[in-house]
Design an enzyme around this catalytic site. Structure first.
Site, PDB file in Angstrom:
ATOM      1  N   ASP A 146      21.394  84.451  -2.818  1.00 11.89           N
ATOM      2  CA  ASP A 146      22.881  84.636  -1.582  1.00 11.89           C
ATOM      3  C   ASP A 146      23.987  84.663  -2.697  1.00 11.89           C
ATOM      4  O   ASP A 146      25.126  84.705  -2.312  1.00 11.89           O
ATOM      5  CB  ASP A 146      23.159  82.939  -1.321  1.00 11.89           C
ATOM      6  CG  ASP A 146      21.583  82.909  -0.734  1.00 11.89           C
ATOM      7  OD1 ASP A 146      21.187  83.116  -0.154  1.00 11.89           O
ATOM      8  OD2 ASP A 146      21.148  81.587   0.162  1.00 11.89           O
ATOM      9  N   ASP A 162      22.562  78.287   6.400  1.00 13.94           N
ATOM     10  CA  ASP A 162      20.847  79.073   6.571  1.00 13.94           C
ATOM     11  C   ASP A 162      20.629  77.571   7.297  1.00 13.94           C
ATOM     12  O   ASP A 162      21.178  77.217   7.481  1.00 13.94           O
ATOM     13  CB  ASP A 162      20.643  77.796   4.874  1.00 13.94           C
ATOM     14  CG  ASP A 162      20.806  79.141   3.984  1.00 13.94           C
ATOM     15  OD1 ASP A 162      21.371  80.593   4.264  1.00 13.94           O
ATOM     16  OD2 ASP A 162      20.986  79.378   2.216  1.00 13.94           O
ATOM     17  N   ASP A 187      21.659  78.700  -1.421  1.00 14.38           N
ATOM     18  CA  ASP A 187      20.964  78.048  -1.710  1.00 14.38           C
ATOM     19  C   ASP A 187      20.784  79.080  -3.116  1.00 14.38           C
ATOM     20  O   ASP A 187      20.525  78.829  -4.178  1.00 14.38           O
ATOM     21  CB  ASP A 187      19.822  77.121  -1.536  1.00 14.38           C
ATOM     22  CG  ASP A 187      19.713  77.634  -0.277  1.00 14.38           C
ATOM     23  OD1 ASP A 187      19.388  79.130  -0.327  1.00 14.38           O
ATOM     24  OD2 ASP A 187      18.459  76.839   0.566  1.00 14.38           O
TER      25      ASP A 187
END
EC number: 7.2.2.10
Length: 1185
Positions: free
Chosen positions: A810, A485, A806
């Site tokens: 996901d 990310d 997070d």
């Protein structure tokens, strides 16, 4: 309360006692009432609440709590609630006691053989045959023996028993400390889990275990609910109840339709407040846990009765390989209770992952064995088989030699009174044979893996990696790709607004409040303060001179900070319009990429505030505020202008752009609030702001290390492509002049899907190798990318992918990846639940540390193998040839057990705890197919074995001349220990000690002492072993078959030992490339050695946890029955030409199955389907026709 939950038998009477005392403790509801209430759903539940309490606030009154202020934070009151309604804690299963672990270690087959042999030997030594016939029995007991020596016949048996006890205690202690570590890890994870409640009108984060009935809890997107409750107020709340009901659709919750929230379910969207009505064992999760727990205990009682009848048979059966067949699942399940605990450390007291999912897990195929375990299991079985053959041959040769010598050559007859003497000989031969087996079988392997992993896991905690699944640690060492990310992982996640576009002006820094029209300023302040989660706020800094603390969503914090920079305050606005006055909230989610809030205006109309990704929201704007704060129309052409002149330049500076807009609905024109697209359209743009999230200073260096280590870093983000590209360049993910792709989610999907919109692996294979940045991506894109890279067969090796995540969405990508990293700070519970490792500091550099530790585990095991196999080869050959030539093994059983202890337990401790060094990051990943024992290691093993054998055979056959002592060969039974054999034993151990130092390097490095002092454990063990060896030789006497040596003899032994280091340098000089004849060993399980049944069976049997807890021995013996099947399979394969078709069919079935269950499918099948030729690389070398 704690023990109440341990069995439902003690547990059920409690509610009845409380029913007799109406309304216990002065509260208006009993435990039983609340339990029955929580079993209802939807309309029934609402009806029940209305009948009994009037409404939810009535329920709150009965529970003596306030829906807005919460409980008073009064310890007595909280304690009283815990006593009446229970604590929010589900007692874990009892750990195995030390005695149980000892009993398990005793089940080890070779140890049992030794115990039997030792007991027989003991019994016979006490039987003295009548003296006068001893002549007739030959020179069996004659020789140097005097009276005292004859008495000492029992010592060998006793010594073997003693060393068996030592081995067992060491094993049990290792298992015990391992279990303890896991419990520690688990409680650490549990303590870290906090939940937001309102007490005294203040928002507090309390540990989940501290929740009590009557607490008012804040529920938000991404939470895993820790207790049951009834909704008081909700915004757009959707819950995933699949862990309880198995229904995958998200359930809409609202205070007036379905207010029941259950523990263990996940919040997928929205937010709200609930009053807690059931905790711990009384919550829905707890009830299921308790039922399962009770079931187990009843089973155990039956089991005990059964056990008394068929005693040891049953225990050995549960212990043995037939977990898959023959033992009822419940028994296997119970025995593996600890396993379930051990391998799933996130599971107990948060009531999170339901036990009934645990049941499904028992039925579903296990996650495939990690690469390393596959290789080790296979190698260990091979070594075990070799050892078994050697020991059998040894015994047969010894017995035949003795029989021929005694009865044929000397022509004696078998006399009845001599039987015990002969039997004693046979027992001695048998003990020698078993000793060969003990030394040959590397039971230290499972131990080394366990120690290495457990040690790494412990140390990784210090490096901010909380490992939830042991094998993730080692998989990380093979990682070839990391999909990371952007926000919070590569950047600091401390966001600030640095540019803005307000009233037709682009400000490169924060404008002065006087420069803005009051109307614009006022709208902006209201739009930001109201249209953001009220839990997000900016608090004064903790220390003087520090930055203000940002609490909650960081993007919203940046906007609130912007309000403060404009010298206004958001708190008064929020107090004027508190959260429960908000008319409707459309919460942020990854599909909308925007958030909107509706408030009722004093004149009866409505006003909607909206904020979101600028290019998405600007498409919905039809007006914009000019510099005087008046509306002017905003056409598509104007929008393109703004995008080109304002948004793209901001994005190229690496800023995230957010658009803030509003819309008024006049009185009497109320829209249909459920039609969101209709409501959020026709907006008026107030401002576009550019938010900076600076790159973490240590990230570029970490990414450079990854690239040097052969790991590709890809950035997957929801941000605008220009922002993403700018940040990727700052991090070093993309370098100027490289050939790379930066794609947006839409373009990515267009490239990988065919006309029908299906994803095609061939198309994906064209995209992913060059892809470095995926922007504006949805969680599905992330999952598609990860799955595509893992399933790809275009490279020479299967990619091993790590993913960070997070958000709640996901989850699928984290589960699909080989290693999933969840963010400890920003991550939602759902993400943590799906992950393998939690990054406690959300920092990318911690991932690099994980790679280092993972590679270190792999190397530690290779070091251990290199050392172990040298000892094995030498000890087996010495015992075997010695026995065949001199009828007696030069190394006695007890000495062998000591050598075994050094090389197995101690060496695994010493070599498995080597700390990692930066140099580990200078090589490419090993990949899944690289053998455990490389050519270089094979060269070292055989080279050192040659040296040691040469020395030992020299000593055995001419040593007595060299040292001028009596020969120890052909000594009669019970003769005293000879100096000759003591020197051999001592030299052998010295060589092992110095070779242990050589084993620290496996890539042919010259300096074996490099960094030796950074590992105190290694130094302690080497010196400690040396000390004990001195004691054994000088004072071991009869039990260890040692006689004290002189200083000169000691120096010779040491000299030969140090020779190992010199010889090591000689071996290092020989270039490995010249030694084509050397084979590598320890490949992964061969691809064509698995049949369908075996796959199914293998998943049952050798799953990770079981292998961790059982001693390795089961595997060798299981391997023996396996080998027949494998031979048949291989020959069938050779005959059948239709193999590829069969495998393809199997793999397609598997991939469908995979899509349903989201469990990792066994890769070897898929590999062999895609690339049949590659299977030829397995050690057996059977290629597919």
């Amino acid at each position: 309360m704690g023990d109440m939950a341990n069995s439902s038998i003690e547990f059920h009477p409690k509610p009845q006692q409380q029913r007799e005392a109406p309304h216990a403790g002065g509260f208006g509801c009993t435990l039983a009432e609340l339990r029955t209430l929580m079993e209802l759903r939807g309309a029934e539940a609402l009806q029940k609440i209305e009948e009994t309490y009037g409404d939810v606030s009535g329920l709150c009154r009965r529970l003596k709590t306030s829906p807005t202020v919460g409980l008073a934070d009064n310890t007595n009151d909280l304690e009283k609630r815990r006593q009446i309604y229970g604590q929010n804690f589900i007692p874990p299963k009892q750990p195995k006691t030390f005695l149980q672990l000892v009993w398990e270690a005793l089940q080890d087959v070779t140890l049992i053989i030794l115990e039997v042999a030792a007991i027989v030997s003991l019994g016979l030594s006490f039987y003295a045959p009548p003296g006068e016939e001893s002549e007739a029995c030959g020179n069996v007991s004659g020789g140097t023996e005097d009276e005292g020596e004859a008495e000492a016949g029992w010592i060998e048996g006793a010594a073997i028993l003693l060393s068996v006890i030592c081995v067992v205690l060491v094993t049990a202690f290792n298992d015990w400390s391992k279990e303890k570590q896991f419990r520690g890890l688990q409680s650490r994870i549990e303590q870290e889990q906090k939940f937001t409640v309102i007490r005294n009108g203040q928002l507090l984060q309390v540990p989940v275990a501290a929740l009590v009935v009557g607490d008012i809890a804040q529920v938000k997107y991404g939470d895993l609910l820790p207790a049951d409750g009834v909704l008081i107020q909700a915004n757009d709340l959707k819950i995933d109840e699949s862990s309880l009901t198995g229904e995958s659709d998200h359930v809409r919750k609202s205070a007036d339709k379905d207010p029941m929230l259950l523990s263990g379910t996940h919040v997928m969207e929205g937010s709200g407040r609930m009053v807690v009505t059931a905790v711990g064992v009384n919550s829905q999760t707890g009830i299921i846990f308790t039922l399962l727990g009770a079931g187990g205990e009843e089973e155990e009682k039956k089991d005990k009765k059964g056990k008394q009848q068929d005693g040891a048979m049953e225990s050995s059966q549960t212990k043995g390989s037939n977990l898959g067949d023959g033992v009822p699942l419940c028994a296997a399940k119970r025995q593996d209770g600890a396993v379930a605990m051990e391998m799933q450390p996130l599971k107990s007291a948060e009531g999170g992952e339901m036990e009934d999912r645990e049941k499904k897990r028992a039925r579903a195929p296990k996650k495939e064995k990690s690469v390393l375990q596959g290789k080790l299991t296979k190698l260990a079985v091979q070594i075990g088989k070799a050892g078994l053959v050697m020991s059998a041959i040894t015994v047969i040769i010894l017995v035949l030699y003795f029989v021929i010598e005694t009865f044929v050559v000397e022509g004696r007859t078998w006399l009845a009174e001599c039987t015990p003497v002969y039997v004693q000989y046979f027992v001695k031969f048998f003990i020698i044979g078993v000793t060969v087996l003990v030394v040959a079988v590397p039971e230290g392997l499972p131990l080394a893996v366990t120690i290495s992993l457990a040690y790494s896991v412990k140390k990784m905690m210090k490096d901010n990696n909380l490992v939830r699944h042991l094998d993730a640690c080692e998989t990380m060492g093979n990682a070839t790709a990391i999909c990371s990310d952007k926000t919070g992982t590569l950047t600091t996640n401390r966001m600030t607004v640095v540019q803005s576009y307000l009233g037709d002006t682009h400000y490169k820094e924060i404008p002065a409040p006087s420069a803005l029209t009051p109307k614009i300023l006022d709208l902006l302040v209201h739009a930001i303060s109201i249209n953001s989660a009220y839990t997000t706020k900016i608090l004064p800094p903790e220390k003087e001179g520090a930055l203000p603390r940002q609490v909650g969503n960081k993007t919203e914090c940046a906007l609130l900070g912007f309000v403060l920079d404009l010298k206004r305050d958001f708190q008064p606005v929020r107090e004027q319009i508190p959260e429960d006055k908000l008319y409707k909230v459309y919460t942020f989610n990854s599909v909308r990429k925007s958030m909107s809030t509706v408030i009722r205006m004093p004149d009866g109309g409505f006003r909607l505030f909206s904020k979101g990704a600028s290019e998405i929201l600007l498409k919905k704007c039809t007006n914009i505020l000019n510099s005087n704060g008046e509306l002017r129309s905003f056409r598509p052409r104007d929008r393109d202008d703004i995008v080109r002149k304002i948004i793209e330049p901001m994005a190229c500076d690496g800023l995230r752009t957010i658009c803030i807009a509003y819309r008024d609905f006049p009185e009497g024109q109320e829209p249909d609030w459920d039609n969101e697209n209709e409501v959020v359209s026709d907006l008026t743009c107030i401002a576009v702001v550019g938010i900076e999230d600076p790159v973490r200073p240590e990230v570029p260096e970490a990414i450079r290390k990854c690239q040097r280590a052969g790991i590709t870093v890809r950035m997957v983000t929801g941000d605008n492509i220009n922002t993403a590209r700018a940040i990727a360049a700052k991090c070093g993910i993309i370098q100027p002049g490289e050939d790379f792709l930066c794609l947006e989610g839409k373009e990515f999907n267009r490239r990988i899907r065919n006309e029908k919109g299906e994803i095609e692996q061939e198309r994906l294979d064209k995209v992913w190798p060059k892809l470095r940045v995926l922007a504006r991506s949805s969680p599905t894109d992330k999952h598609t990318l990860v799955k595509g890279i893992i399933d790809s067969t275009s490279g020479e090796q299967r990619q091993v992918v790590a993913v960070t995540g997070d958000g709640t969405n996901d989850g699928p990508a984290l589960k699909k990846a080989d290693v999933g990293f969840a963010m400890g700070i920003a991550g939602t519970d759902v993400a943590k639940e799906a992950s393998d490792i939690i990054l406690t500091d959300d920092n990318f550099t911690s991932i690099v540390k994980a790679v280092m530790w993972g590679r270190n585990v792999y190397d530690s095991i290779s070091k251990f193998l290199q050392f172990q196999l040298t000892v094995n080869v030498v000890a087996v050959i010495v015992a075997f040839t010695g026995a065949c030539i001199t009828q007696d093994s030069p190394l006695k059983a007890v000495q062998m057990l000591w050598v075994n202890l050094i090389m197995d337990t101690f060496a695994s401790l010493a070599l498995a705890t080597e700390p990692p060094t930066e140099s580990l990051l200078l090589r490419k990943p090993y990949g899944r197919d690289k053998p455990l024992i490389s050519r270089t290691m094979m060269k070292n093993i055989l080279g050192h074995a040659v040296y040691q054998l040469a020395i030992i055979f020299t000593l055995l056959f001419v040593g007595e001349l060299f040292f001028d002592i009596d020969s120890g060969r052909n000594a009669p039974l019970h003769s005293p220990p000879s100096e000759h054999y003591t020197i051999i034993f001592n030299t052998f151990v010295m060589m092992q000690l110095f070779n242990e130092i050589n084993a620290r390097k496996i890539h042919g490095e010259r300096n074996v002492f490099d960094g030796i002092f950074s590992n105190p454990i290694f130094c302690t063990i080497v010196l400690g072993t040396f000390g004990i060896q001195i004691v054994i030789v000088q004072f071991g006497g009869k039990p260890f078959s040692c006689s004290p040596l002189s200083t000169e003899q000691w120096l010779w032994c040491l000299f030969v030992g140090v020779g190992e280091l010199v010889w090591g340098q000689v071996i290092a000089t020989i270039p490995t490339s010249q030694l084509k004849c050397l084979k590598e060993a320890g490949h992964g399980p061969g691809k064509d050695e698995m049949t369908d049944e075996e796959l199914a069976e293998g998943e049952e049997e050798i799953d990770h946890a079981e292998r961790e807890l059982r001693r390795g021995q089961i595997l060798w013996f299981r391997g023996l029955n396996r080998i027949q099947t494998q031979m048949e399979v291989v020959s069938t394969f050779k005959r059948s030409a239709s193999l590829q078709g069969a495998v393809r069919r199997r793999s397609s079935v598997l991939s469908q199955l995979h899509d349903v269950t989201n469990l990792s499918t066994p890769t070897h099948v898929i590999l062999s389907a895609a690339n049949p030729a590659s299977a030829a690389g397995n050690p057996g070398g059977e290629s597919i026709p």
